[in-house]
Design a protein around this motif. Structure first.
Motif, PDB file in Angstrom:
ATOM      1  N   HIS A  99       0.760  -1.304   0.150  1.00 18.05           N
ATOM      2  CA  HIS A  99      -0.445   0.142   0.417  1.00 18.05           C
ATOM      3  C   HIS A  99       0.740   1.264  -0.434  1.00 18.05           C
ATOM      4  O   HIS A  99       0.714   2.276  -0.573  1.00 18.05           O
ATOM      5  N   THR A 100       1.647   1.165   0.599  1.00 18.74           N
ATOM      6  CA  THR A 100       2.848   2.945   0.856  1.00 18.74           C
ATOM      7  C   THR A 100       3.690   2.535  -0.264  1.00 18.74           C
ATOM      8  O   THR A 100       3.894   3.606  -0.896  1.00 18.74           O
ATOM      9  N   GLU A 101       3.890   1.156  -1.116  1.00 22.20           N
ATOM     10  CA  GLU A 101       4.645   1.813  -1.757  1.00 22.20           C
ATOM     11  C   GLU A 101       4.220   2.013  -3.458  1.00 22.20           C
ATOM     12  O   GLU A 101       4.409   2.702  -4.639  1.00 22.20           O
ATOM     13  N   LEU A 102       2.816   1.557  -3.469  1.00 22.35           N
ATOM     14  CA  LEU A 102       1.746   1.886  -4.700  1.00 22.35           C
ATOM     15  C   LEU A 102       1.657   3.450  -4.698  1.00 22.35           C
ATOM     16  O   LEU A 102       2.026   4.159  -5.525  1.00 22.35           O
TER      17      LEU A 102
ATOM     18  N   LEU B  16      -0.892  12.468 -13.970  1.00 19.24           N
ATOM     19  CA  LEU B  16      -2.849  11.564 -13.730  1.00 19.24           C
ATOM     20  C   LEU B  16      -3.205  12.862 -13.135  1.00 19.24           C
ATOM     21  O   LEU B  16      -3.099  13.970 -13.010  1.00 19.24           O
ATOM     22  N   THR B  17      -4.164  12.106 -13.523  1.00 21.35           N
ATOM     23  CA  THR B  17      -5.721  13.129 -13.284  1.00 21.35           C
ATOM     24  C   THR B  17      -6.276  13.266 -12.014  1.00 21.35           C
ATOM     25  O   THR B  17      -6.134  14.067 -10.626  1.00 21.35           O
ATOM     26  N   ARG B  18      -5.956  11.408 -11.367  1.00 17.69           N
ATOM     27  CA  ARG B  18      -6.353  11.632 -10.178  1.00 17.69           C
ATOM     28  C   ARG B  18      -6.053   9.536 -10.028  1.00 17.69           C
ATOM     29  O   ARG B  18      -6.233   9.134 -10.604  1.00 17.69           O
ATOM     30  N   PHE B  19      -6.099   9.756  -8.413  1.00 17.38           N
ATOM     31  CA  PHE B  19      -5.600   7.856  -8.110  1.00 17.38           C
ATOM     32  C   PHE B  19      -6.578   7.580  -6.584  1.00 17.38           C
ATOM     33  O   PHE B  19      -6.113   9.001  -5.954  1.00 17.38           O
ATOM     34  N   ASP B  20      -6.930   6.667  -6.470  1.00 18.35           N
ATOM     35  CA  ASP B  20      -7.341   6.814  -4.901  1.00 18.35           C
ATOM     36  C   ASP B  20      -6.379   5.023  -4.367  1.00 18.35           C
ATOM     37  O   ASP B  20      -6.741   3.700  -5.478  1.00 18.35           O
ATOM     38  N   VAL B  21      -5.633   4.519  -3.616  1.00 20.89           N
ATOM     39  CA  VAL B  21      -5.284   3.397  -3.308  1.00 20.89           C
ATOM     40  C   VAL B  21      -6.119   2.532  -2.287  1.00 20.89           C
ATOM     41  O   VAL B  21      -6.352   3.626  -1.180  1.00 20.89           O
ATOM     42  N   TYR B  22      -5.962   1.274  -2.406  1.00 16.76           N
ATOM     43  CA  TYR B  22      -6.500   1.171  -1.218  1.00 16.76           C
ATOM     44  C   TYR B  22      -5.871  -0.462  -1.612  1.00 16.76           C
ATOM     45  O   TYR B  22      -5.737  -0.935  -1.979  1.00 16.76           O
ATOM     46  N   GLY B  23      -6.343  -0.878  -0.057  1.00 12.73           N
ATOM     47  CA  GLY B  23      -5.568  -2.153   0.264  1.00 12.73           C
ATOM     48  C   GLY B  23      -5.981  -3.195  -0.370  1.00 12.73           C
ATOM     49  O   GLY B  23      -7.815  -3.585  -1.061  1.00 12.73           O
TER      50      GLY B  23
ATOM     51  N   LEU C 220       2.519   6.002  -7.098  1.00  9.22           N
ATOM     52  CA  LEU C 220       1.935   7.205  -7.936  1.00  9.22           C
ATOM     53  C   LEU C 220       1.851   9.006  -7.455  1.00  9.22           C
ATOM     54  O   LEU C 220       1.803   9.845  -8.526  1.00  9.22           O
ATOM     55  N   SER C 221       2.225   8.824  -6.340  1.00  8.08           N
ATOM     56  CA  SER C 221       2.553  10.235  -6.103  1.00  8.08           C
ATOM     57  C   SER C 221       3.433  11.218  -6.518  1.00  8.08           C
ATOM     58  O   SER C 221       3.447  12.083  -6.955  1.00  8.08           O
ATOM     59  N   GLU C 222       4.773  10.165  -6.992  1.00  8.46           N
ATOM     60  CA  GLU C 222       5.462  10.336  -7.817  1.00  8.46           C
ATOM     61  C   GLU C 222       5.332  10.863  -9.496  1.00  8.46           C
ATOM     62  O   GLU C 222       5.674  11.662  -9.558  1.00  8.46           O
ATOM     63  N   GLN C 223       3.948  10.310  -9.510  1.00  9.23           N
ATOM     64  CA  GLN C 223       4.124  10.330 -11.166  1.00  9.23           C
ATOM     65  C   GLN C 223       2.523  10.905 -11.337  1.00  9.23           C
ATOM     66  O   GLN C 223       1.874  11.784 -12.280  1.00  9.23           O
ATOM     67  N   ALA C 224       2.172  12.170  -9.815  1.00 14.80           N
ATOM     68  CA  ALA C 224       1.196  12.742 -10.375  1.00 14.80           C
ATOM     69  C   ALA C 224       1.027  13.512 -11.457  1.00 14.80           C
ATOM     70  O   ALA C 224      -0.259  14.312 -11.450  1.00 14.80           O
ATOM     71  N   PHE C 225       2.529  13.937 -11.748  1.00 15.62           N
ATOM     72  CA  PHE C 225       2.137  15.129 -12.733  1.00 15.62           C
ATOM     73  C   PHE C 225       1.452  14.466 -14.114  1.00 15.62           C
ATOM     74  O   PHE C 225       1.220  15.521 -14.979  1.00 15.62           O
TER      75      PHE C 225
ATOM     76  N   VAL D 228      -6.943   4.307 -11.226  1.00 11.47           N
ATOM     77  CA  VAL D 228      -5.547   5.566 -11.733  1.00 11.47           C
ATOM     78  C   VAL D 228      -6.914   6.120 -12.557  1.00 11.47           C
ATOM     79  O   VAL D 228      -7.327   5.441 -14.069  1.00 11.47           O
ATOM     80  N   THR D 229      -7.129   7.244 -12.768  1.00  8.48           N
ATOM     81  CA  THR D 229      -7.834   8.473 -13.800  1.00  8.48           C
ATOM     82  C   THR D 229      -6.628   8.653 -14.750  1.00  8.48           C
ATOM     83  O   THR D 229      -5.794  10.017 -14.056  1.00  8.48           O
ATOM     84  N   LEU D 230      -6.741   8.697 -16.010  1.00  6.01           N
ATOM     85  CA  LEU D 230      -5.286   8.731 -16.784  1.00  6.01           C
ATOM     86  C   LEU D 230      -5.694  10.495 -17.263  1.00  6.01           C
ATOM     87  O   LEU D 230      -7.086  10.399 -17.103  1.00  6.01           O
ATOM     88  N   LEU D 231      -4.837  10.764 -18.265  1.00 10.93           N
ATOM     89  CA  LEU D 231      -4.547  12.247 -18.087  1.00 10.93           C
ATOM     90  C   LEU D 231      -6.350  12.028 -18.989  1.00 10.93           C
ATOM     91  O   LEU D 231      -6.730  13.136 -19.366  1.00 10.93           O
ATOM     92  N   GLU D 232      -6.158  11.275 -20.072  1.00  8.14           N
ATOM     93  CA  GLU D 232      -7.378  11.069 -21.060  1.00  8.14           C
ATOM     94  C   GLU D 232      -8.303  11.024 -20.587  1.00  8.14           C
ATOM     95  O   GLU D 232      -9.332  10.928 -21.597  1.00  8.14           O
ATOM     96  N   GLY D 233      -8.488  10.427 -19.377  1.00  6.15           N
ATOM     97  CA  GLY D 233     -10.019  10.611 -18.347  1.00  6.15           C
ATOM     98  C   GLY D 233     -10.653   8.465 -19.081  1.00  6.15           C
ATOM     99  O   GLY D 233     -11.360   9.183 -18.223  1.00  6.15           O
ATOM    100  N   ARG D 234      -9.851   8.364 -19.449  1.00  4.63           N
ATOM    101  CA  ARG D 234     -10.409   7.246 -19.076  1.00  4.63           C
ATOM    102  C   ARG D 234      -9.976   5.979 -18.084  1.00  4.63           C
ATOM    103  O   ARG D 234      -8.176   6.588 -16.877  1.00  4.63           O
ATOM    104  N   SER D 235     -10.167   5.543 -17.272  1.00  8.13           N
ATOM    105  CA  SER D 235      -9.891   4.619 -15.612  1.00  8.13           C
ATOM    106  C   SER D 235      -8.751   3.222 -15.699  1.00  8.13           C
ATOM    107  O   SER D 235     -10.054   2.725 -16.746  1.00  8.13           O
TER     108      SER D 235
END
Length: 125
Positions: A38-41, A52-59, A45-50, A70-77
């Protein structure tokens, strides 16, 4: 005879010969703790946030994985799962790095990544 570094020598019995056995005293590294994935993911993703549109990590379904929506810049999840095998895309293809996965699925990510790299290089000169 000296033991391997992660073993300790135990003398079982002395019959006049040099019989020894070894007892494993090695402990799993801390990276295998249940929260590691969980911590590593989250970190990756935080390091690649530039890019990405959005991301939510869960167990995940076990302590040995974590999953992110993860929601990509193109809008695809997409769904990314991190396990000991690597970063898995939608339960299918496995990548060694988060960068490799994102480059494979998002042209806009690749463009933003290139812009960020050139920006950092310009700031060094």
């Amino acid at each position: 005879m000296s033991p391997p570094p992660c073993f300790s020598k135990l003398k079982l019995y002395n019959t006049g010969t040099h019989q020894h056995t070894w007892k494993l005293t090695f402990k799993l590294p801390k990276i295998m703790s249940p929260s590691f994935y969980h911590t590593e993911l989250s970190r990756a993703l935080s390091e690649q946030a530039f890019g990405l549109t959005r991301f939510d990590v869960y167990g995940g379904s076990s302590p040995h994985e974590a999953t992110a929506s993860v929601t990509l810049l193109e809008g695809r999840s997409i769904c990314i799962t991190l396990t000991a095998r690597g970063y898995q895309l939608d339960g299918d293809q496995i990548f060694e790095s988060i960068e490799g996965l994102l480059q494979a699925v998002s042209a806009a990510y690749e463009g933003r990544r290139r812009e960020a790299l050139f920006s950092r290089l310009r700031s060094l000169s």
